[in-house]
Design an enzyme around this catalytic site. Structure first.
Site, mmCIF file in Angstrom:
data_model
loop_
_atom_site.group_PDB
_atom_site.id
_atom_site.type_symbol
_atom_site.label_atom_id
_atom_site.label_comp_id
_atom_site.label_asym_id
_atom_site.label_seq_id
_atom_site.Cartn_x
_atom_site.Cartn_y
_atom_site.Cartn_z
ATOM 1 N N LYS A 81 0.706 -1.500 0.064
ATOM 2 C CA LYS A 81 -0.039 0.030 0.148
ATOM 3 C C LYS A 81 0.783 1.348 0.438
ATOM 4 O O LYS A 81 1.590 1.339 0.708
ATOM 5 C CB LYS A 81 -1.071 -0.031 1.576
ATOM 6 C CG LYS A 81 -1.539 0.922 1.730
ATOM 7 C CD LYS A 81 -2.492 1.046 2.620
ATOM 8 C CE LYS A 81 -3.830 1.878 2.120
ATOM 9 N NZ LYS A 81 -4.492 2.060 3.721
ATOM 10 N N SER A 156 -9.608 1.802 3.584
ATOM 11 C CA SER A 156 -8.729 2.629 2.390
ATOM 12 C C SER A 156 -7.955 2.255 1.401
ATOM 13 O O SER A 156 -7.440 2.444 0.298
ATOM 14 C CB SER A 156 -7.531 3.779 3.262
ATOM 15 O OG SER A 156 -6.700 3.734 4.088
ATOM 16 N N SER A 180 -10.136 -0.464 7.230
ATOM 17 C CA SER A 180 -9.409 -0.267 5.384
ATOM 18 C C SER A 180 -8.498 -1.577 5.492
ATOM 19 O O SER A 180 -8.968 -1.136 4.068
ATOM 20 C CB SER A 180 -8.565 0.822 5.671
ATOM 21 O OG SER A 180 -8.698 2.619 5.648
HETATM 22 N N1 GLN Z 1 -12.859 3.974 6.738
HETATM 23 C C1 GLN Z 1 -12.109 4.719 8.750
HETATM 24 C C2 GLN Z 1 -11.753 6.390 7.809
HETATM 25 O O1 GLN Z 1 -11.852 6.251 7.132
HETATM 26 C C3 GLN Z 1 -10.631 4.149 8.163
HETATM 27 C C4 GLN Z 1 -9.434 4.519 7.534
HETATM 28 C C5 GLN Z 1 -8.305 2.969 8.048
HETATM 29 O O2 GLN Z 1 -8.685 2.164 8.072
HETATM 30 N N2 GLN Z 1 -7.382 3.601 7.241
HETATM 31 O O3 GLN Z 1 -11.014 6.577 8.404
#
Ligand code: GLN
Length: 469
Positions: A81, A156, A180
């Site tokens: 990532k 994400s 995410s």
């Molecule tokens: N969707 C969550 C956020 O926007 C989780 C994102 C993540 O785990 N990096 O914070």
């Protein structure tokens, strides 16, 4: 994928390599070709073909000449990532503000994986700084779900999920601050795992919410995840929160699983997702496990608590991106103040700015007690409640998300709707416990993948992985 992946497990890859049925070079060529074929899905922001092929040649040479020197991860191709550092490689966290930035060092996990013989194929697209649930919030544009390119892959780590879904690697590395890894895994029909907080070093992860962030792994099965976990875990002089996992009791044949009826009956829950989740629980009962309801009065408070605390942490973590030290500097700036102001205004996306402002607000002196301190109390209560449940149960069941993957653009104008989609994933990060998303079937009408989740007590990661088959 149309015909499924060439190999479905690390064991299968390594067996084929040892028997000479395929060379590592041919395998990496296959992965790179898949990445080219599926370019339009936008999973990768950069491929590293020369390097990956060179590493593959080295593996082939070891296989021929010194098989005893092969590392435990020989032939294991991974995607990385774009918020995990790899020395000498660009890393931007999906943001313009890190344009042109190269890592000077590798994340501890990356280093351990390389030492064990793994090969990195390329850098995957993600929501800017890991902030998002749909992978639409990236400077490189949205990622598309291979199941249906008009839909989001989740976020994400959407690029990570699609890199695996399209068979460009055998496992994908991502980060999980509030879901995410697990939510995109669920939307793409994969296993996605977030370890106990402190199990894997965060050194070399671009921080979003430091007390929530963990490196996570997506794969086609939990055994591959366990293998990668064992290579990457453990203490690290660069991250004092990373420690050796204390021993936990082994799992008994009959597992005890708690579930919260509130999660299945919450208003945003899709009927098809509910029926798949209920069928999964029924399957556990049929297999002889104990499945019992438990009250969960905190459900309404966890999203607010998560977004108060993570935005607070993000607002301080992101203060370092000032146009001076890293990446992008606005060419329009005439003086120091304008350098900060314009570089940050132009470099960060709307969503990142929204969160920095929210975080700054909840930390400001007049509101600190009302928001930040309160959210910390909710966090503490949640952890205590979960730990209490884990005294009587091995696992807690939760859906992975209230819906299947939605259409691109469907929630972009409504940040609150987007935040609410994280309702089932953030608890594991608030409490610091391990959690895994498991493919549970397909939505009865939409035919899209539905995932469910199991959470375990702190440090019971391996029990969870053993069970989640
Ligand atoms: N969707 C969550 C956020 O926007 C989780 C994102 C993540 O785990 N990096 O914070």
């Amino acid at each position: 994928m149309e015909n499924g992946p060439l190999f479905k497990s690390i064991e299968a890859v390594q067996g084929a390599l040892r028997r000479g049925e395929i060379t590592c070079t041919a395998l990496v060529q296959h992965y790179l070709k898949q990445a080219e074929t599926h370019r339009a899905l936008n999973a990768y922001v950069e491929l590293w073909p020369d390097e990956a092929l060179r590493a593959a040649e080295k593996t082939d040479q070891l296989l021929r000449e010194h098989p005893e020197r092969l590392g435990p991860l020989f032939g294991v191709a991974l995607s990385l990532k774009d918020n995990i550092c790899y020395a000498g490689h660009t890393v931007t966290a999906g943001s313009k503000i890190l344009e042109g930035f190269h890592s000077l060092f590798s994340a501890t996990a990356v280093e351990r994986l390389l030492d064990a013989g793994a090969i990195f194929i390329g850098r995957t697209n993600c929501d800017q700084f890991g902030m998002g649930s749909s992978n639409e919030n990236s400077v490189y544009g949205p990622v598309r779900n291979a199941e249906d390119p008009d839909r989001i892959p989740g976020g994400s780590s959407g690029g990570a999920a699609v890199s695996l879904q399209t068979d460009t690697c055998i496992a994908a590395l991502g980060t999980d601050t509030g879901g995410s890894i697990r939510q995109p895994a669920a939307f793409c029909g994969l296993w996605g795992f977030k370890p106990t907080y402190g199990r894997i070093s965060r050194h070399g992860l671009i921080a979003y919410g430091s007390s929530f962030d963990q490196l996570g792994i997506m794969a086609h099965n939990p055994a591959d995840i366990a293998l990668l976990l064992r290579i990457t875990e453990g203490p690290d002089t660069f991250d004092s929160t990373a420690i050796s996992a204390p021993a936990v009791p082994a799992l008994e044949a009959r597992a005890r699983i708690a579930y919260f009826p509130e999660t299945l009956n919450s208003p945003g829950m899709d009927d098809g997702v509910r029926s798949v989740s209920e069928a999964f629980l029924e399957g556990l009962r049929q297999a002889g496990h104990e499945v019992a309801p438990c009250a969960f009065p905190l459900l309404d408070y966890i999203i607010p608590a998560y977004y108060v605390l993570t935005t607070a942490e993000a607002s301080t973590n992101l203060a370092r991106f000032d146009g001076i030290r890293y990446g992008y500097r606005s060419p329009k700036a005439q003086n120091l103040e304008e350098t900060y102001l314009l570089s940050r205004s132009e470099g960060f996306s709307e969503e990142v700015k929204r969160r920095i402002l929210l975080g700054t607000f909840v930390l400001s002196s007049g509101y600190y007690d009302a928001y930040y301190a309160k959210a910390q109390q909710v966090r503490r209560m949640l952890r205590e409640q979960l730990l209490n449940i884990f005294r009587d149960f091995d696992f807690v069941f939760m859906p992975a998300a209230p819906t299947v993957a939605w259409r691109i653009g469907e929630k972009t104008d409504d940040p609150v709707a987007m935040y609410l989609s994280d309702i089932y994933t953030v608890s594991a990060n608030l409490a610091g416990v391990p959690a895994i998303a498991i493919p549970a079937g397909r939505h009865p009408e939409l035919q899209l993948p539905v995932g469910v989740q199991l959470l375990a007590a702190p440090w019971a990661d391996l029990n969870l992985l053993q069970f989640a088959v």
